[in-house]
Design a protein around this motif. Structure first.
Motif, PDB file in Angstrom:
ATOM      1  N   LEU A  53       2.611   6.365   9.362  1.00 30.80           N
ATOM      2  CA  LEU A  53       1.406   7.485   9.746  1.00 30.80           C
ATOM      3  C   LEU A  53       1.062   7.098  11.209  1.00 30.80           C
ATOM      4  N   TYR A 100      -1.015  -1.588   7.205  1.00 27.87           N
ATOM      5  CA  TYR A 100      -1.611  -1.181   5.875  1.00 27.87           C
ATOM      6  C   TYR A 100      -0.629  -0.562   4.892  1.00 27.87           C
ATOM      7  N   THR A 101      -0.388  -0.935   3.804  1.00 26.23           N
ATOM      8  CA  THR A 101       0.575  -0.243   2.931  1.00 26.23           C
ATOM      9  C   THR A 101       0.158  -0.592   1.489  1.00 26.23           C
ATOM     10  N   MET A 151       3.545   1.649   9.167  1.00 29.81           N
ATOM     11  CA  MET A 151       3.849   1.959  10.458  1.00 29.81           C
ATOM     12  C   MET A 151       3.977   3.485  10.664  1.00 29.81           C
ATOM     13  N   ILE A 165       8.332   7.928  -1.049  1.00 35.44           N
ATOM     14  CA  ILE A 165       8.127   6.615  -1.765  1.00 35.44           C
ATOM     15  C   ILE A 165       6.334   6.692  -2.036  1.00 35.44           C
ATOM     16  N   ASN A 203       7.596   9.313   3.264  1.00 36.05           N
ATOM     17  CA  ASN A 203       6.166   9.192   2.675  1.00 36.05           C
ATOM     18  C   ASN A 203       6.035  10.013   1.423  1.00 36.05           C
ATOM     19  N   ILE A 211      -4.880   9.779  -0.692  1.00 36.87           N
ATOM     20  CA  ILE A 211      -5.330   8.544  -0.046  1.00 36.87           C
ATOM     21  C   ILE A 211      -6.640   8.647  -0.028  1.00 36.87           C
TER      22      ILE A 211
HETATM   23  N1  LIG Z   1       1.708  11.434   1.199  1.00 36.66           N
HETATM   24  C1  LIG Z   1       1.205  10.349   0.640  1.00 36.66           C
HETATM   25  N2  LIG Z   1       0.458  10.273  -0.466  1.00 36.66           N
HETATM   26  C2  LIG Z   1      -0.202   9.168  -0.904  1.00 36.66           C
HETATM   27  N3  LIG Z   1      -0.403   8.285  -0.180  1.00 36.66           N
HETATM   28  C3  LIG Z   1       0.173   8.121   1.072  1.00 36.66           C
HETATM   29  C4  LIG Z   1       1.020   9.272   1.510  1.00 36.66           C
HETATM   30  N4  LIG Z   1       1.209   8.846   2.939  1.00 36.66           N
HETATM   31  C5  LIG Z   1       0.761   7.666   3.151  1.00 36.66           C
HETATM   32  N5  LIG Z   1       0.021   7.249   1.786  1.00 36.66           N
HETATM   33  C6  LIG Z   1      -0.634   5.891   2.052  1.00 36.66           C
HETATM   34  O1  LIG Z   1      -0.781   5.447   3.530  1.00 36.66           O
HETATM   35  C7  LIG Z   1      -0.133   4.194   3.488  1.00 36.66           C
HETATM   36  C8  LIG Z   1       0.254   3.997   5.171  1.00 36.66           C
HETATM   37  O2  LIG Z   1       1.414   5.043   5.332  1.00 36.66           O
HETATM   38  P1  LIG Z   1       2.492   4.590   6.493  1.00 36.66           P
HETATM   39  O3  LIG Z   1       3.512   5.594   6.460  1.00 36.66           O
HETATM   40  O4  LIG Z   1       1.536   4.423   7.529  1.00 36.66           O
HETATM   41  O5  LIG Z   1       2.944   3.288   5.851  1.00 36.66           O
HETATM   42  P2  LIG Z   1       3.945   2.866   4.778  1.00 36.66           P
HETATM   43  O6  LIG Z   1       4.763   4.137   4.211  1.00 36.66           O
HETATM   44  O7  LIG Z   1       3.132   2.287   3.655  1.00 36.66           O
HETATM   45  O8  LIG Z   1       4.905   1.820   5.483  1.00 36.66           O
HETATM   46  P3  LIG Z   1       6.200   2.437   6.556  1.00 36.66           P
HETATM   47  O9  LIG Z   1       5.909   3.735   6.733  1.00 36.66           O
HETATM   48  O10 LIG Z   1       5.914   1.690   7.609  1.00 36.66           O
HETATM   49  O11 LIG Z   1       7.672   2.313   5.919  1.00 36.66           O
HETATM   50  C9  LIG Z   1       0.999   4.275   2.437  1.00 36.66           C
HETATM   51  O12 LIG Z   1       1.233   2.950   2.125  1.00 36.66           O
HETATM   52  C10 LIG Z   1       0.032   4.787   1.116  1.00 36.66           C
HETATM   53  O13 LIG Z   1      -0.950   3.932   0.821  1.00 36.66           O
END
Ligand SMILES: Nc1ncnc2c1ncn2[C@@H]1O[C@H](COP(=O)(O)OP(=O)(O)OP(=O)(O)O)[C@@H](O)[C@H]1O
Ligand SMILES: [Mg+2]
Lengths: 111, 142
Positions: free
Chosen positions: B112, B94-95, B110, B56, B53, B83
């Motif tokens: 978080l 949700y992504t 998935m 990306i 996270n 966020i």
């Molecule tokens: N450190 C962060 N900074 C900013 N936004 C974040 C951060 N971590 C998570 N998010 C937000 O929360 C959403 C959900 O995070 P999550 O890790 O559950 O899914 P993802 O990263 O989108 O996909 P996946 O983890 O399944 O590859 C992200 O798409 C992003 O919008």
């Protein structure tokens, strides 16, 4: 079924053998890494078209002993290297994910 | 009681090929310290998802692991976009991952939820435009 037998039955191009004698009874398929992390049971084979280093990282996390790259995806050298280090089998098959799942199912391996 | 063991990593943003190097390092350290394998497995998932996270979504940040007598705390801190709606971010599926990230298999929404499921305590705090802090705690079995 032993990993080496599984690879043979799938006519797979084996890039790293992992532990050829290890038994696999289950499999999962998918290209979303966190979905696999959240749902796969440990010790399963994993069928995917993702062919990069993060696939090995997920396999290590979930104790996945064999990665099958479907639809002819080739393993880049860094993925092969990491799989060797972690004793994970990585192999390519020309068939699609669907076709590979069907074959595995016919061999008695289930989800 | 032995002094806590601290590990801290600066995670580079947008380099998808780091492939969880820091989280792998954390896991290996836990194993070396003889921490229960169940805890190691859960910690490895938490650290990997948190690290990715940072890569990306947050232009990088700090990943920390602190091992004390009875627990392990994994935390991240970043100065990314933040966020706006935590409940939404915690919802499976949700992504906001970029197309480039999705092509590599990120963006299931998935990460978080996986972190939360593997944590005994889970806290996330975020301010849009300022950054995000996450703390996950895993207690050792008695
Ligand atoms: N450190 C962060 N900074 C900013 N936004 C974040 C951060 N971590 C998570 N998010 C937000 O929360 C959403 C959900 O995070 P999550 O890790 O559950 O899914 P993802 O990263 O989108 O996909 P996946 O983890 O399944 O590859 C992200 O798409 C992003 O919008
Ligand atoms: Mg994520």
């Amino acid at each position: 079924m032993k990993i080496k037998d599984l690879c043979e039955k799938l006519n797979a191009d084996v890039h790293a053998t992992g532990d050829p004698e290890r038994d696999v009874t289950k499999a999962a398929a998918g290209d979303l890494l966190s979905f696999i992390i959240g749902t796969v049971s440990e010790g399963s084979a994993w069928i995917t078209i993702q062919a990069h280093l993060n696939v090995a990282a997920v396999a290590v996390l979930k104790d996945i002993p064999v990665i099958i790259l479907a639809s002819g995806r080739k393993a880049p050298p860094d993925l092969i290297e990491r799989c060797r280090t972690e004793n994970i089998c990585v192999a390519s098959v020309s068939e699609s994910i669907f076709g590979t799942c069907k074959r595995l199912s016919d061999l008695g391996i289930n989800g | 009681m032995a002094a806590p063991v601290c590990m801290e990593y600066r995670i580079e943003g947008n380099n998808f090929m780091v492939a969880g190097t820091a989280s792998n390092n954390i896991k290996n350290t836990l194993k070396m310290l003889g921490i229960q394998s169940d805890v190691c497995r859960r910690a490895a998932v938490i650290a990997y998802e948190a690290e990715i996270n940072l890569v990306i979504h947050a232009n990088g940040g700090i990943l920390k692991a602190v091992i004390s007598e009875d627990k392990l705390e994994i935390s991240t801190e970043d100065e990314g976009p933040g966020i706006p709606d935590i409940d939404q971010a915690m919802t499976e599926g949700y992504t906001t991952a970029s197309n480039q990230a999705r092509e590599m298999g990120f963006g299931a929404g998935m990460g978080l939820p996986n972190i939360k499921r593997n944590s005994d305590l889970f806290e996330i705090e975020s301010t849009p435009g300022v950054g995000t802090k996450l703390i996950s705690t895993v207690f050792f079995n008695k």
